[in-house]
Scaffold this motif. Structure first.
Motif, mmCIF file in Angstrom:
data_model
loop_
_atom_site.group_PDB
_atom_site.id
_atom_site.type_symbol
_atom_site.label_atom_id
_atom_site.label_comp_id
_atom_site.label_asym_id
_atom_site.label_seq_id
_atom_site.Cartn_x
_atom_site.Cartn_y
_atom_site.Cartn_z
ATOM 1 N N LEU A 53 0.374 -0.956 -0.425
ATOM 2 C CA LEU A 53 0.670 0.141 0.173
ATOM 3 C C LEU A 53 0.836 1.065 -0.512
ATOM 4 O O LEU A 53 0.676 2.825 -1.138
ATOM 5 N N LYS A 54 1.895 1.660 0.690
ATOM 6 C CA LYS A 54 3.037 2.448 0.830
ATOM 7 C C LYS A 54 2.888 2.468 -1.012
ATOM 8 O O LYS A 54 3.317 3.784 -0.862
ATOM 9 N N SER A 112 1.964 5.534 -7.451
ATOM 10 C CA SER A 112 0.770 6.800 -7.981
ATOM 11 C C SER A 112 0.370 7.918 -7.553
ATOM 12 O O SER A 112 -0.500 8.929 -8.029
ATOM 13 N N GLY A 113 0.693 8.128 -6.118
ATOM 14 C CA GLY A 113 0.529 9.417 -5.227
ATOM 15 C C GLY A 113 -1.101 9.037 -5.419
ATOM 16 O O GLY A 113 -1.832 10.373 -4.072
ATOM 17 N N GLU A 114 -1.535 8.480 -5.385
ATOM 18 C CA GLU A 114 -3.195 8.043 -4.866
ATOM 19 C C GLU A 114 -3.517 7.340 -4.109
ATOM 20 O O GLU A 114 -2.634 5.728 -3.497
ATOM 21 N N PRO A 115 -3.687 7.129 -2.715
ATOM 22 C CA PRO A 115 -4.275 6.307 -1.367
ATOM 23 C C PRO A 115 -4.983 4.603 -2.095
ATOM 24 O O PRO A 115 -6.254 5.250 -3.501
#
Length: 152
Positions: A34-35, A41-44
């Motif tokens: 996830l990190k 991508s800069g998106e969570p």
């Protein structure tokens, strides 16, 4: 995720990390993924979404078995089986086993076609043109599928 899990296990075994009680390799692997995803991508990405993708991927792999082309013969059924959360993972494995054990000629034909198309590893079968793959697929599967439809 599997690569991240291997890294997490290695770090734990080598004593490179300290974890709280209950934090397992899979938890660390998911956190790592996830990190990395957010860094790239800069998106969570929600943990539940990732776990859904992971589960679906595992189910597709179980259902396809030794022949990825198997899921293309019955695509709507395969999609339903993979996406339906009321169907357990053990049931998906059982369905795949039933297909492969009751129709071994179908699985064998699909493996042959997959090797011919370069979709499966083979040391002896050269990658063919798409025209050859379509022709071979038709030849290999037509008699098998005809026989299956007569059985039902």
């Amino acid at each position: 995720i599997l690569d991240c899990k291997t890294v997490a296990a290695t770090d734990r075994i080598q004593g490179n990390t300290h974890r709280s009680v209950g934090i397992r390799d899979a938890t660390v692997a998911i956190d790592m993924y996830l990190k990395a995803k957010q860094d790239v991508s800069g998106e969570p990405l929600k943990r539940s979404t990732l776990l859904g993708y992971y589960r679906a991927g595992r189910r597709w792999a179980d259902l396809a078995g030794s022949s990825p082309l198997l899921v293309f013969i019955f695509p709507q059924m395969a999609e339903t089986i993979v996406q339906n959360n009321s169907i357990t993972d053990s049931t998906v494995k059982s369905i795949a086993y039933q297909i492969q054990s009751h129709h071994p000629e179908l699985t064998e034909a699909l493996v042959n076609v997959g090797q011919c198309a370069g979709l499966l590893p083979s040391n002896t079968v050269p990658v063919a043109s798409i025209k050859d793959v379509v022709l071979r697929t038709t030849q290999e599967l037509s008699t098998i599928l005809d026989g299956m439809s007569e059985d039902t």
